[in-house]
Write a protein that holds these residues in place. Structure first.
Motif, mmCIF file in Angstrom:
data_model
loop_
_atom_site.group_PDB
_atom_site.id
_atom_site.type_symbol
_atom_site.label_atom_id
_atom_site.label_comp_id
_atom_site.label_asym_id
_atom_site.label_seq_id
_atom_site.Cartn_x
_atom_site.Cartn_y
_atom_site.Cartn_z
ATOM 1 N N ALA A 1 7.579 4.184 -11.374
ATOM 2 C CA ALA A 1 8.899 4.225 -10.727
ATOM 3 C C ALA A 1 9.082 3.005 -9.828
ATOM 4 O O ALA A 1 10.162 2.412 -9.782
ATOM 5 N N LEU A 2 8.020 2.617 -9.123
ATOM 6 C CA LEU A 2 8.100 1.437 -8.258
ATOM 7 C C LEU A 2 8.348 0.188 -9.087
ATOM 8 O O LEU A 2 9.176 -0.665 -8.720
ATOM 9 N N SER A 3 7.651 0.047 -10.210
ATOM 10 C CA SER A 3 7.857 -1.108 -11.076
ATOM 11 C C SER A 3 9.296 -1.154 -11.574
ATOM 12 O O SER A 3 9.917 -2.229 -11.618
ATOM 13 N N HIS A 4 9.840 0.004 -11.940
ATOM 14 C CA HIS A 4 11.223 0.072 -12.432
ATOM 15 C C HIS A 4 12.209 -0.363 -11.354
ATOM 16 O O HIS A 4 13.125 -1.159 -11.617
ATOM 17 N N GLU A 5 12.032 0.143 -10.124
ATOM 18 C CA GLU A 5 12.962 -0.195 -9.048
ATOM 19 C C GLU A 5 12.828 -1.660 -8.641
ATOM 20 O O GLU A 5 13.822 -2.325 -8.333
ATOM 21 N N ALA A 6 11.589 -2.184 -8.641
ATOM 22 C CA ALA A 6 11.396 -3.598 -8.313
ATOM 23 C C ALA A 6 12.043 -4.489 -9.364
ATOM 24 O O ALA A 6 12.621 -5.535 -9.036
ATOM 25 N N GLU A 7 11.971 -4.088 -10.617
ATOM 26 C CA GLU A 7 12.614 -4.860 -11.681
ATOM 27 C C GLU A 7 14.127 -4.852 -11.518
ATOM 28 O O GLU A 7 14.788 -5.892 -11.674
ATOM 29 N N ARG A 8 14.693 -3.698 -11.199
ATOM 30 C CA ARG A 8 16.139 -3.615 -10.957
ATOM 31 C C ARG A 8 16.551 -4.527 -9.806
ATOM 32 O O ARG A 8 17.555 -5.244 -9.894
ATOM 33 N N LEU A 9 15.766 -4.518 -8.740
ATOM 34 C CA LEU A 9 16.076 -5.351 -7.582
ATOM 35 C C LEU A 9 16.002 -6.832 -7.950
ATOM 36 O O LEU A 9 16.886 -7.614 -7.597
ATOM 37 N N ALA A 10 14.951 -7.218 -8.670
ATOM 38 C CA ALA A 10 14.775 -8.620 -9.040
ATOM 39 C C ALA A 10 15.915 -9.121 -9.913
ATOM 40 O O ALA A 10 16.343 -10.280 -9.797
ATOM 41 N N LYS A 11 16.437 -8.275 -10.781
ATOM 42 C CA LYS A 11 17.525 -8.665 -11.670
ATOM 43 C C LYS A 11 18.865 -8.746 -10.947
ATOM 44 O O LYS A 11 19.806 -9.330 -11.468
ATOM 45 N N SER A 12 18.934 -8.154 -9.748
ATOM 46 C CA SER A 12 20.190 -8.121 -8.997
ATOM 47 C C SER A 12 20.316 -9.256 -7.991
ATOM 48 O O SER A 12 21.366 -9.411 -7.375
ATOM 49 N N CYS A 13 19.254 -10.036 -7.800
ATOM 50 C CA CYS A 13 19.288 -11.098 -6.809
ATOM 51 C C CYS A 13 18.834 -12.416 -7.434
ATOM 52 O O CYS A 13 18.328 -12.449 -8.555
ATOM 53 N N ARG A 14 19.034 -13.491 -6.697
ATOM 54 C CA ARG A 14 18.635 -14.808 -7.198
ATOM 55 C C ARG A 14 17.131 -14.984 -7.153
ATOM 56 O O ARG A 14 16.525 -15.555 -8.052
ATOM 57 N N LEU B 1 0.850 -1.192 0.000
ATOM 58 C CA LEU B 1 0.000 0.000 0.000
ATOM 59 C C LEU B 1 0.880 1.235 0.000
ATOM 60 O O LEU B 1 0.944 1.989 0.972
ATOM 61 N N ALA B 2 1.587 1.421 -1.094
ATOM 62 C CA ALA B 2 2.594 2.475 -1.177
ATOM 63 C C ALA B 2 2.056 3.693 -1.913
ATOM 64 O O ALA B 2 1.226 3.590 -2.811
ATOM 65 N N HIS B 3 2.552 4.868 -1.500
ATOM 66 C CA HIS B 3 2.223 6.107 -2.182
ATOM 67 C C HIS B 3 3.325 6.420 -3.200
ATOM 68 O O HIS B 3 4.464 6.019 -3.044
ATOM 69 N N ALA C 1 -4.283 -2.639 -5.284
ATOM 70 C CA ALA C 1 -3.606 -1.357 -5.105
ATOM 71 C C ALA C 1 -2.529 -1.181 -6.168
ATOM 72 O O ALA C 1 -1.901 -2.149 -6.611
ATOM 73 N N ALA C 2 -2.312 0.070 -6.587
ATOM 74 C CA ALA C 2 -1.347 0.346 -7.654
ATOM 75 C C ALA C 2 0.045 -0.149 -7.286
ATOM 76 O O ALA C 2 0.766 -0.698 -8.131
ATOM 77 N N GLY C 3 0.439 0.043 -6.017
ATOM 78 C CA GLY C 3 1.760 -0.408 -5.597
ATOM 79 C C GLY C 3 1.900 -1.909 -5.672
ATOM 80 O O GLY C 3 2.929 -2.435 -6.107
ATOM 81 N N ALA C 4 0.860 -2.621 -5.271
ATOM 82 C CA ALA C 4 0.899 -4.086 -5.321
ATOM 83 C C ALA C 4 0.969 -4.575 -6.762
ATOM 84 O O ALA C 4 1.706 -5.515 -7.075
ATOM 85 N N ARG C 5 0.208 -3.951 -7.644
ATOM 86 C CA ARG C 5 0.239 -4.360 -9.055
ATOM 87 C C ARG C 5 1.596 -4.079 -9.679
ATOM 88 O O ARG C 5 2.047 -4.811 -10.569
#
Length: 264
Positions: free
Chosen positions: A195-208, A188-190, A226-230
């Motif tokens: 931008a959240l999708s971009h950062e989550a993708e970067r994180l996912a690509k950096s870890c196993r 439930l992020a504001h 919620a938009a953040g969850a999606r």
């Protein structure tokens, strides 16, 4: 469980939501967290080590032959080295997570006592490293120190900004490519969901693997509306509940290489 509790009482407490526990049940749940068998599954690395059984190591064998005058009775062997990868915890301490933050930090403390590198962070409107505090033996003192040191406890959530801070300043230091990341948040992020999708993708690509622990999965038929969850969901390896002892026990089994669940 304590010996005075019946089997039915044990099961009730295991499946009881942290939000609805009495103070006595809360204290017992904290005690039980310290007894969870937390082990981490080793993974194969690119490095090799000497072994009695494995593929022939001809290079080392030839080197030994040179040192022994050309005689070698048995070729040396090697196998891929196994290492326990680091674990990184990113825990939401915003207002919407207030009923779960402290218990989940007790779980993070239990993880930090295991025999593997664990790097822990909390976030609300900013990202705060807490690994040093969680290394204390006493879990209550450790969690109290975290709560006292964090300025944004039970405030808002800027998940995209906090993931950006982690990706920019910490990812290279603590991930190493094979790390497992536990992202503890209700989503439930504001802020900007792109931008959240971009950062989550970067994180996912950096870890196993990126495992999302969400207390809202306690609701039957939960859907990430919620938009953040999606924005988060397409980038996580797994989406798991984190609202009672049973869900945390399941996570412990998962980290040890046990059965898994698929994302929604």
């Amino acid at each position: 469980m304590q010996a005075s509790l019946t089997w039915n009482e044990q099961e009730v407490l295991r499946h009881k939501d942290f939000e609805t526990m009495t103070p006595e049940e809360w204290a017992e749940a904290k005690r039980l967290l310290r007894t969870l068998p937390l082990q981490f599954k080793p993974v194969l690395t690119r490095r090799f080590e000497r072994a009695a059984i494995g593929r022939p190591d001809w290079r080392s064998s030839l080197q030994r032959m040179g040192r022994q005058g050309g005689e070698l009775w048995q070729p040396l062997r090697r196998r891929q080295r196994r290492e326990t990868p680091p674990l990184v915890v990113l825990a939401d301490i915003s207002g919407s997570m207030a009923s779960y933050s402290r218990m989940l930090l007790h779980f993070c403390h239990a993880l930090s006592q295991a025999d593997t590198p664990v790097h822990s962070f909390v976030f609300g409107t900013r990202l705060t490293p807490i690994s040093r505090a969680l290394r204390q033996r006493d879990p209550d003192q450790a969690v109290a120190q975290v709560a006292a040191a964090v300025a944004d406890w039970s405030g808002g959530t800027r998940l995209a900004d906090c993931l950006h801070q982690f990706n920019r300043h910490w990812a290279r230091r603590v991930l190493g490519g094979k790390a497992t990341v536990l992202l503890i948040t209700d989503g439930l992020a504001h802020g900007d969901s792109d931008a959240l999708s971009h950062e989550a993708e970067r994180l996912a690509k950096s870890c196993r693997r990126l495992i999302w622990l969400n207390p809202l999965l306690r609701y039957e038929g939960f859907e990430p509306k919620a938009a953040g969850a999606r924005a988060l969901l397409p980038h996580v390896s797994q989406l798991l509940a984190a609202h009672n002892l049973a869900s945390l026990s399941h996570l412990g089994q998962l980290l040890a290489g046990g059965p898994t669940r698929s994302p929604l």
